[in-house]
Motif scaffolding. Structure first.
Motif, PDB file in Angstrom:
ATOM      1  N   ALA A 259     109.458-151.198  29.144  1.00 58.06           N
ATOM      2  CA  ALA A 259     109.290-152.537  29.696  1.00 58.06           C
ATOM      3  C   ALA A 259     108.391-152.417  30.914  1.00 58.06           C
ATOM      4  CB  ALA A 259     110.638-153.146  30.085  1.00 58.06           C
ATOM      5  N   GLN A 260     107.720-153.499  31.245  1.00 56.91           N
ATOM      6  CA  GLN A 260     106.705-153.437  32.284  1.00 56.91           C
ATOM      7  C   GLN A 260     106.962-154.459  33.371  1.00 56.91           C
ATOM      8  OE1 GLN A 260     103.198-151.943  30.901  1.00 56.91           O
ATOM      9  NE2 GLN A 260     101.835-152.963  32.345  1.00 56.91           N
ATOM     10  N   ARG A 261     106.750-154.040  34.620  1.00 59.26           N
ATOM     11  CA  ARG A 261     106.731-154.916  35.797  1.00 59.26           C
ATOM     12  C   ARG A 261     105.344-154.797  36.401  1.00 59.26           C
ATOM     13  NH1 ARG A 261     105.966-157.901  39.994  1.00 59.26           N
ATOM     14  NH2 ARG A 261     107.391-157.781  41.786  1.00 59.26           N
ATOM     15  N   ASP A 262     104.516-155.819  36.201  1.00 64.00           N
ATOM     16  CA  ASP A 262     103.107-155.742  36.562  1.00 64.00           C
ATOM     17  C   ASP A 262     102.490-154.489  35.938  1.00 64.00           C
ATOM     18  OD1 ASP A 262     103.042-158.159  37.840  1.00 64.00           O
ATOM     19  OD2 ASP A 262     103.500-157.337  39.816  1.00 64.00           O
ATOM     20  N   ARG A 263     101.913-153.597  36.743  1.00 61.21           N
ATOM     21  CA  ARG A 263     101.252-152.415  36.179  1.00 61.21           C
ATOM     22  C   ARG A 263     102.139-151.175  36.179  1.00 61.21           C
ATOM     23  NH1 ARG A 263      97.225-155.263  38.873  1.00 61.21           N
ATOM     24  NH2 ARG A 263      95.368-155.726  37.640  1.00 61.21           N
ATOM     25  N   CYS A 264     103.412-151.347  36.520  1.00 63.60           N
ATOM     26  CA  CYS A 264     104.354-150.229  36.501  1.00 63.60           C
ATOM     27  C   CYS A 264     105.168-150.311  35.211  1.00 63.60           C
ATOM     28  CB  CYS A 264     105.277-150.300  37.715  1.00 63.60           C
ATOM     29  SG  CYS A 264     106.399-148.899  37.886  1.00 63.60           S
ATOM     30  N   ARG A 265     105.029-149.308  34.363  1.00 64.96           N
ATOM     31  CA  ARG A 265     105.694-149.296  33.057  1.00 64.96           C
ATOM     32  C   ARG A 265     106.859-148.318  33.070  1.00 64.96           C
ATOM     33  NH1 ARG A 265     101.861-148.699  28.102  1.00 64.96           N
ATOM     34  NH2 ARG A 265     101.380-150.803  28.845  1.00 64.96           N
ATOM     35  N   CYS A 266     108.008-148.785  32.562  1.00 62.29           N
ATOM     36  CA  CYS A 266     109.224-147.979  32.618  1.00 62.29           C
ATOM     37  C   CYS A 266     109.792-147.739  31.226  1.00 62.29           C
ATOM     38  CB  CYS A 266     110.287-148.676  33.462  1.00 62.29           C
ATOM     39  SG  CYS A 266     109.823-148.914  35.194  1.00 62.29           S
ATOM     40  N   MET A 267     110.201-146.501  30.974  1.00 64.40           N
ATOM     41  CA  MET A 267     110.999-146.200  29.791  1.00 64.40           C
ATOM     42  C   MET A 267     112.443-146.548  30.130  1.00 64.40           C
ATOM     43  SD  MET A 267     111.213-142.750  27.461  1.00 64.40           S
ATOM     44  CE  MET A 267     111.764-141.659  28.778  1.00 64.40           C
ATOM     45  N   VAL A 268     113.040-147.448  29.340  1.00 63.12           N
ATOM     46  CA  VAL A 268     114.377-147.946  29.676  1.00 63.12           C
ATOM     47  C   VAL A 268     115.439-147.494  28.680  1.00 63.12           C
ATOM     48  CG1 VAL A 268     113.524-149.950  30.947  1.00 63.12           C
ATOM     49  CG2 VAL A 268     113.922-150.134  28.472  1.00 63.12           C
ATOM     50  N   ALA A 269     115.024-146.985  27.520  1.00 63.16           N
ATOM     51  CA  ALA A 269     115.980-146.475  26.533  1.00 63.16           C
ATOM     52  C   ALA A 269     115.244-145.508  25.615  1.00 63.16           C
ATOM     53  CB  ALA A 269     116.601-147.606  25.720  1.00 63.16           C
ATOM     54  N   VAL A 270     115.987-144.533  25.087  1.00 59.99           N
ATOM     55  CA  VAL A 270     115.344-143.494  24.282  1.00 59.99           C
ATOM     56  C   VAL A 270     116.369-142.906  23.309  1.00 59.99           C
ATOM     57  CG1 VAL A 270     115.857-141.656  25.950  1.00 59.99           C
ATOM     58  CG2 VAL A 270     113.875-141.420  24.426  1.00 59.99           C
ATOM     59  N   ALA A 271     115.898-142.481  22.144  1.00 59.72           N
ATOM     60  CA  ALA A 271     116.721-141.684  21.243  1.00 59.72           C
ATOM     61  C   ALA A 271     116.781-140.253  21.769  1.00 59.72           C
ATOM     62  CB  ALA A 271     116.146-141.718  19.826  1.00 59.72           C
ATOM     63  N   ASP A 272     117.580-139.429  21.160  1.00 54.87           N
ATOM     64  CA  ASP A 272     117.704-138.049  21.621  1.00 54.87           C
ATOM     65  C   ASP A 272     116.399-137.312  21.366  1.00 54.87           C
ATOM     66  OD1 ASP A 272     118.687-135.721  22.586  1.00 54.87           O
ATOM     67  OD2 ASP A 272     120.464-135.680  21.319  1.00 54.87           O
ATOM     68  N   GLY A 273     115.807-136.793  22.408  1.00 50.64           N
ATOM     69  CA  GLY A 273     114.528-136.092  22.297  1.00 50.64           C
ATOM     70  C   GLY A 273     113.633-136.460  23.449  1.00 50.64           C
ATOM     71  N   ASP A 274     112.476-135.797  23.528  1.00 53.45           N
ATOM     72  CA  ASP A 274     111.528-135.999  24.614  1.00 53.45           C
ATOM     73  C   ASP A 274     110.227-136.541  24.035  1.00 53.45           C
ATOM     74  OD1 ASP A 274     109.822-135.938  26.740  1.00 53.45           O
ATOM     75  OD2 ASP A 274     110.242-133.872  27.320  1.00 53.45           O
ATOM     76  N   PRO A 275     109.869-137.811  24.318  1.00 55.66           N
ATOM     77  CA  PRO A 275     108.630-138.359  23.771  1.00 55.66           C
ATOM     78  C   PRO A 275     107.377-137.638  24.238  1.00 55.66           C
ATOM     79  CG  PRO A 275     110.034-140.091  24.659  1.00 55.66           C
ATOM     80  CD  PRO A 275     110.615-138.789  25.102  1.00 55.66           C
TER      81      PRO A 275
ATOM     82  N   THR B  92     123.346-151.226  32.898  1.00 56.27           N
ATOM     83  CA  THR B  92     124.035-150.593  31.775  1.00 56.27           C
ATOM     84  C   THR B  92     125.532-150.855  31.905  1.00 56.27           C
ATOM     85  OG1 THR B  92     124.266-148.471  32.934  1.00 56.27           O
ATOM     86  CG2 THR B  92     122.284-148.780  31.589  1.00 56.27           C
ATOM     87  N   THR B  93     126.298-150.395  30.940  1.00 52.19           N
ATOM     88  CA  THR B  93     127.732-150.697  30.964  1.00 52.19           C
ATOM     89  C   THR B  93     128.480-149.961  32.061  1.00 52.19           C
ATOM     90  OG1 THR B  93     128.129-148.974  29.312  1.00 52.19           O
ATOM     91  CG2 THR B  93     127.805-151.236  28.508  1.00 52.19           C
ATOM     92  N   ASP B  94     127.967-148.803  32.479  1.00 52.38           N
ATOM     93  CA  ASP B  94     128.703-148.027  33.484  1.00 52.38           C
ATOM     94  C   ASP B  94     127.845-147.628  34.682  1.00 52.38           C
ATOM     95  OD1 ASP B  94     127.029-146.181  32.338  1.00 52.38           O
ATOM     96  OD2 ASP B  94     128.612-144.854  31.595  1.00 52.38           O
ATOM     97  N   GLY B  95     126.607-148.127  34.748  1.00 58.87           N
ATOM     98  CA  GLY B  95     125.734-147.769  35.851  1.00 58.87           C
ATOM     99  C   GLY B  95     124.984-146.473  35.636  1.00 58.87           C
ATOM    100  N   GLY B  96     125.262-145.783  34.531  1.00 64.89           N
ATOM    101  CA  GLY B  96     124.553-144.545  34.230  1.00 64.89           C
ATOM    102  C   GLY B  96     123.403-144.790  33.270  1.00 64.89           C
ATOM    103  N   GLU B  97     122.993-143.736  32.572  1.00 64.93           N
ATOM    104  CA  GLU B  97     121.925-143.883  31.602  1.00 64.93           C
ATOM    105  C   GLU B  97     122.422-144.693  30.407  1.00 64.93           C
ATOM    106  OE1 GLU B  97     120.254-140.167  30.484  1.00 64.93           O
ATOM    107  OE2 GLU B  97     119.420-139.749  32.478  1.00 64.93           O
ATOM    108  N   PRO B  98     121.537-145.433  29.747  1.00 65.27           N
ATOM    109  CA  PRO B  98     121.961-146.217  28.583  1.00 65.27           C
ATOM    110  C   PRO B  98     122.338-145.316  27.420  1.00 65.27           C
ATOM    111  CG  PRO B  98     119.581-146.254  28.801  1.00 65.27           C
ATOM    112  CD  PRO B  98     120.099-145.583  30.040  1.00 65.27           C
ATOM    113  N   PRO B  99     123.126-145.807  26.471  1.00 64.74           N
ATOM    114  CA  PRO B  99     123.434-145.006  25.280  1.00 64.74           C
ATOM    115  C   PRO B  99     122.152-144.612  24.561  1.00 64.74           C
ATOM    116  CG  PRO B  99     124.764-147.013  25.349  1.00 64.74           C
ATOM    117  CD  PRO B  99     123.731-147.151  26.418  1.00 64.74           C
TER     118      PRO B  99
END
Length: 380
Positions: A218-234, A279-286
């Protein structure tokens, strides 16, 4: 009496035929519900000016003991280049004219991105640096095979929150080259002439598949953030394409503030001001489910205002994953409409890949698109 009976039979037959046709594309209560069950592309819904159609589109079905799943397959191969007939205003309108649609029924033409003005990749923003990541690829060119909405009635204003549900899976082995700016679905603003050009080019929300790892940005102006990921490193360059399965289960209902997994601008870390992750607990998303292992249903509630009232919720297989709220998208751009596309968009790399799509739904109400979801509390 016989005439009445004949008329009744005719009426029932017509209604039944109409019902089948309606359910295959869209139904009452949903702005769009597309099931791809007719074995052909509905060109009244989807514009093909950025697609290699019909060469790289097929229709098939998967039969089990209990269900039959009919789906569309959008493919990419080594011969697919950056053919973009949408870049021609007349070519974009030609499909509507051929279908007999009046110009006022078509979505407003917008020029789209090209290889030199895509904006920055979340993983590798500098396009020139991608050449070393894919030794057999060509970072100066892109491959595209995408469908976009044709008619105005399926497109809504960014201030009007809508649900988008897409059920899909992937086949084929992605090259283990880290980031290749691989997008499977993207949401953009329809640009206005006074906007900075890259604001309309950058998707404020995208499903990505770099290195064969499914993730969402997801993006906020020109700053792009990874907000969720499957298991692995893109971003990992590896020869091992195997990934463990994602966990199952439903999270709690109370949301707590969290942090994006990673944010970059011009290959440097950035902090998106006013952009809050929950997120549900304040940590990383599932972990997201892996679309290479089977069908995945992703549902998004999208309202990308760019100002303080923006909000995007993400669900996977009925489970809440993450929320972005506040300054989501781009600030100060004025009224705009959504631009949604799905298929394949990536830097040019070798090999063949397939995206099977069973269902796409767009509606104000999630019950029209995905009844497995129990919503978390809404803030707007």
């Amino acid at each position: 009496m016989f005439a009445r009976l004949l008329f009744s039979c005719f009426f029932v037959a017509v209604c039944a035929t109409y019902s089948v046709t309606l359910s295959a594309t869209h139904s009452l209560g949903a702005e769009l519900r597309e099931g791809f069950s007719n074995g052909r592309l509905n060109k009244f819904v989807w514009a093909t000016c950025q697609a290699d159609y019909p060469r790289l589109f097929t229709f098939d079905e998967e039969v089990t003991n209990t269900t039959t799943t009919r789906y569309l397959t959008a493919s990419i191969d080594k011969d697919r280049g950056d053919v973009d007939n949408c870049a021609s205003r007349e070519a974009y309108r030609k499909q509507g004219v051929d279908l007999g649609l009046a110009p006022e029924r078509l979505e407003r033409y917008t020029a789209d991105d090209d290889a030199t003005d895509l904006g920055f990749s979340m993983i590798a923003p500098d396009a020139l640096s991608l050449e070393s990541r894919c030794e057999e690829g060509d970072s100066t060119k892109v491959q595209r095979n995408e469908l976009r909405l044709l008619q105005k009635k399926y497109v809504h204003d960014v201030s009007d929150p809508h649900w988008y549900t897409i059920r899909f899976r992937t086949r084929g082995t992605p090259p283990p080259c880290g980031s290749s700016r691989w997008i499977m679905a993207q949401w953009k603003y329809a640009p206005a002439s006074e906007w900075p050009h890259d604001y309309s080019q950058n998707p404020f929300l995208a499903q990505r598949f770099d290195n064969g790892v499914f993730h969402i940005t997801a993006q906020r102006d020109r700053c792009r953030c990874m907000v969720a990921v499957a298991d692995g490193d893109p971003d990992l360059k590896t020869d091992d394409p195997s990934l463990p399965a994602a966990p199952e289960g439903q999270g709690q209902r109370a949301l707590k503030k969290s942090q994006p997994l990673k944010c970059t601008r011009k290959d440097k870390a950035c902090t998106p001001e006013g952009f809050t992750v929950w997120t549900t607990d304040g940590g990383e998303p599932p972990l997201l489910p892996d679309p290479r292992k089977g069908w995945v249903t992703m549902s998004y509630r999208v309202k990308p205002l760019g100002a303080e009232q923006g909000q995007i919720d993400v669900y996977a297989n009925g489970r809440f994953i993450v929320r972005m709220s506040g300054h989501v998208g781009h600030d100060g751009l004025g009224p705009s409409r959504m631009k949604f596309k799905f298929g394949a968009y990536r830097d040019r790399i070798t090999g063949t890949h397939h995206m099977d799509v069973d269902r796409i739904c767009i509606s104000r109400k999630i019950g029209n698109c995905d009844r497995t979801i129990t919503q978390v509390g809404l803030t707007d």
